[in-house]
Write a protein that holds these residues in place. Sequence first.
Motif, mmCIF file in Angstrom:
data_model
loop_
_atom_site.group_PDB
_atom_site.id
_atom_site.type_symbol
_atom_site.label_atom_id
_atom_site.label_comp_id
_atom_site.label_asym_id
_atom_site.label_seq_id
_atom_site.Cartn_x
_atom_site.Cartn_y
_atom_site.Cartn_z
ATOM 1 N N GLU A 31 0.842 -1.184 0.000
ATOM 2 C CA GLU A 31 0.000 0.000 0.000
ATOM 3 C C GLU A 31 0.884 1.244 0.000
ATOM 4 O OE1 GLU A 31 -3.138 1.989 2.981
ATOM 5 O OE2 GLU A 31 -3.282 -0.169 2.682
ATOM 6 N N TRP A 32 0.472 2.227 -0.794
ATOM 7 C CA TRP A 32 1.241 3.463 -0.940
ATOM 8 C C TRP A 32 0.495 4.620 -0.297
ATOM 9 C CZ3 TRP A 32 5.927 3.543 -3.503
ATOM 10 C CH2 TRP A 32 6.255 2.386 -4.184
ATOM 11 N N ASP A 33 1.228 5.506 0.320
ATOM 12 C CA ASP A 33 0.655 6.739 0.849
ATOM 13 C C ASP A 33 0.769 7.824 -0.214
ATOM 14 O OD1 ASP A 33 0.086 5.662 3.350
ATOM 15 O OD2 ASP A 33 2.095 6.143 4.110
ATOM 16 N N VAL A 34 -0.308 8.551 -0.420
ATOM 17 C CA VAL A 34 -0.288 9.650 -1.380
ATOM 18 C C VAL A 34 0.407 10.839 -0.732
ATOM 19 C CG1 VAL A 34 -1.688 11.241 -2.723
ATOM 20 C CG2 VAL A 34 -2.402 8.852 -2.483
ATOM 21 N N ILE A 35 1.472 11.288 -1.375
ATOM 22 C CA ILE A 35 2.230 12.428 -0.855
ATOM 23 C C ILE A 35 1.623 13.730 -1.352
ATOM 24 C CG2 ILE A 35 4.465 13.589 -0.897
ATOM 25 C CD1 ILE A 35 5.725 10.796 -1.171
ATOM 26 N N SER A 36 1.243 13.740 -2.625
ATOM 27 C CA SER A 36 0.711 14.947 -3.240
ATOM 28 C C SER A 36 -0.195 14.544 -4.394
ATOM 29 C CB SER A 36 1.867 15.800 -3.756
ATOM 30 O OG SER A 36 1.401 16.877 -4.506
ATOM 31 N N ARG A 37 -1.198 15.371 -4.657
ATOM 32 C CA ARG A 37 -2.107 15.116 -5.768
ATOM 33 C C ARG A 37 -2.457 16.445 -6.413
ATOM 34 N NH1 ARG A 37 -8.233 13.541 -5.505
ATOM 35 N NH2 ARG A 37 -8.551 13.062 -7.688
ATOM 36 N N TYR A 38 -2.270 16.515 -7.710
ATOM 37 C CA TYR A 38 -2.599 17.721 -8.463
ATOM 38 C C TYR A 38 -3.697 17.348 -9.438
ATOM 39 C CZ TYR A 38 -1.764 22.150 -10.904
ATOM 40 O OH TYR A 38 -1.893 23.400 -11.444
ATOM 41 N N THR A 39 -4.904 17.825 -9.200
ATOM 42 C CA THR A 39 -6.049 17.410 -9.992
ATOM 43 C C THR A 39 -6.185 18.242 -11.267
ATOM 44 O OG1 THR A 39 -7.583 18.937 -8.917
ATOM 45 C CG2 THR A 39 -7.282 16.762 -7.878
ATOM 46 N N ARG A 40 -6.963 17.725 -12.176
ATOM 47 C CA ARG A 40 -7.271 18.462 -13.407
ATOM 48 C C ARG A 40 -8.001 19.764 -13.052
ATOM 49 N NH1 ARG A 40 -7.566 16.795 -18.841
ATOM 50 N NH2 ARG A 40 -9.118 17.864 -20.121
ATOM 51 N N GLU A 41 -8.907 19.684 -12.107
ATOM 52 C CA GLU A 41 -9.634 20.879 -11.666
ATOM 53 C C GLU A 41 -8.669 21.951 -11.162
ATOM 54 O OE1 GLU A 41 -13.049 22.173 -8.408
ATOM 55 O OE2 GLU A 41 -12.679 20.049 -8.770
ATOM 56 N N GLN A 42 -7.650 21.537 -10.401
ATOM 57 C CA GLN A 42 -6.653 22.491 -9.918
ATOM 58 C C GLN A 42 -5.834 23.059 -11.080
ATOM 59 O OE1 GLN A 42 -4.957 19.637 -7.141
ATOM 60 N NE2 GLN A 42 -5.226 21.125 -5.478
ATOM 61 N N ALA A 43 -5.480 22.191 -12.020
ATOM 62 C CA ALA A 43 -4.695 22.642 -13.175
ATOM 63 C C ALA A 43 -5.467 23.676 -13.991
ATOM 64 C CB ALA A 43 -4.298 21.449 -14.045
ATOM 65 N N ILE A 44 -6.773 23.485 -14.133
ATOM 66 C CA ILE A 44 -7.608 24.463 -14.841
ATOM 67 C C ILE A 44 -7.703 25.754 -14.041
ATOM 68 C CG2 ILE A 44 -9.977 24.944 -15.585
ATOM 69 C CD1 ILE A 44 -10.077 21.940 -16.484
ATOM 70 N N ALA A 45 -7.913 25.646 -12.736
ATOM 71 C CA ALA A 45 -7.987 26.839 -11.884
ATOM 72 C C ALA A 45 -6.673 27.621 -11.892
ATOM 73 C CB ALA A 45 -8.355 26.440 -10.450
ATOM 74 N N ASP A 46 -5.546 26.905 -11.956
ATOM 75 C CA ASP A 46 -4.222 27.542 -11.971
ATOM 76 C C ASP A 46 -3.838 28.095 -13.339
ATOM 77 O OD1 ASP A 46 -3.958 26.827 -9.319
ATOM 78 O OD2 ASP A 46 -2.592 25.150 -9.707
ATOM 79 N N GLY A 47 -4.583 27.708 -14.397
ATOM 80 C CA GLY A 47 -4.253 28.164 -15.739
ATOM 81 C C GLY A 47 -3.246 27.287 -16.453
ATOM 82 N N VAL A 48 -2.885 26.154 -15.870
ATOM 83 C CA VAL A 48 -1.971 25.215 -16.511
ATOM 84 C C VAL A 48 -2.693 24.509 -17.663
ATOM 85 C CG1 VAL A 48 -0.597 23.119 -16.137
ATOM 86 C CG2 VAL A 48 -0.634 24.924 -14.403
ATOM 87 N N LEU A 49 -3.997 24.280 -17.477
ATOM 88 C CA LEU A 49 -4.874 23.758 -18.522
ATOM 89 C C LEU A 49 -5.992 24.758 -18.776
ATOM 90 C CD1 LEU A 49 -5.402 20.002 -17.515
ATOM 91 C CD2 LEU A 49 -3.915 20.893 -19.307
ATOM 92 N N VAL A 50 -6.485 24.797 -20.002
ATOM 93 C CA VAL A 50 -7.614 25.649 -20.374
ATOM 94 C C VAL A 50 -8.777 24.734 -20.733
ATOM 95 C CG1 VAL A 50 -8.452 27.384 -22.002
ATOM 96 C CG2 VAL A 50 -6.092 27.475 -21.177
ATOM 97 N N ASP A 51 -9.909 24.918 -20.072
ATOM 98 C CA ASP A 51 -11.091 24.080 -20.289
ATOM 99 C C ASP A 51 -11.807 24.529 -21.558
ATOM 100 O OD1 ASP A 51 -13.432 22.631 -20.219
ATOM 101 O OD2 ASP A 51 -13.818 23.015 -18.093
ATOM 102 N N LEU A 52 -11.496 23.869 -22.659
ATOM 103 C CA LEU A 52 -12.068 24.256 -23.948
ATOM 104 C C LEU A 52 -13.549 23.913 -24.035
ATOM 105 C CD1 LEU A 52 -9.156 23.129 -26.296
ATOM 106 C CD2 LEU A 52 -9.612 25.418 -25.370
ATOM 107 N N SER A 53 -13.962 22.815 -23.432
ATOM 108 C CA SER A 53 -15.376 22.415 -23.479
ATOM 109 C C SER A 53 -16.268 23.436 -22.784
ATOM 110 C CB SER A 53 -15.573 21.042 -22.841
ATOM 111 O OG SER A 53 -14.970 20.049 -23.623
ATOM 112 N N ALA A 54 -15.803 23.989 -21.687
ATOM 113 C CA ALA A 54 -16.592 24.996 -20.970
ATOM 114 C C ALA A 54 -16.638 26.308 -21.747
ATOM 115 C CB ALA A 54 -16.008 25.232 -19.574
#
Length: 120
Positions: A1-24
């Motif tokens: 079993e692994w412990d999650v150290i960090s998680r960067y979600t798609r939602e966070q990436a869109i909020a940060d501007g790393v991704l642009v939500d084209l569908s929206a």
Amino acid sequence: EWDVISRYTREQAIADGVLVDLSARFPEDTRIYKYPVACTDTVWSRIERACEETGEDLGAYVWDLCWMSNHPTAIVKDEGNMRLFYCAIPLGTKDSLFKIVVGPGDDLWPVITIMYPDED
């Protein structure tokens, strides 16, 4: 079993501007796909610069990316969940190589991301 150290979600990436939500932002121009479509900030930056130079609508380039990612003559490589394809977005070159990837989103449902071949 692994412990999650960090998680960067798609939602966070869109909020940060790393991704642009084209569908929206462009639901009509991304309708070719049934899954949500986003692009990296570097691809988006190129679209914005091309629009400034040409006077074209942003949605026109979004449509072109989605359409060409599915057009047999533009596809260079097709490996299941990843495709390399050419699309003309003016800025010094006639055609540019892009990558489109289908993978699990934050809720594990499929999502689509358009990027440059050297991006993940």
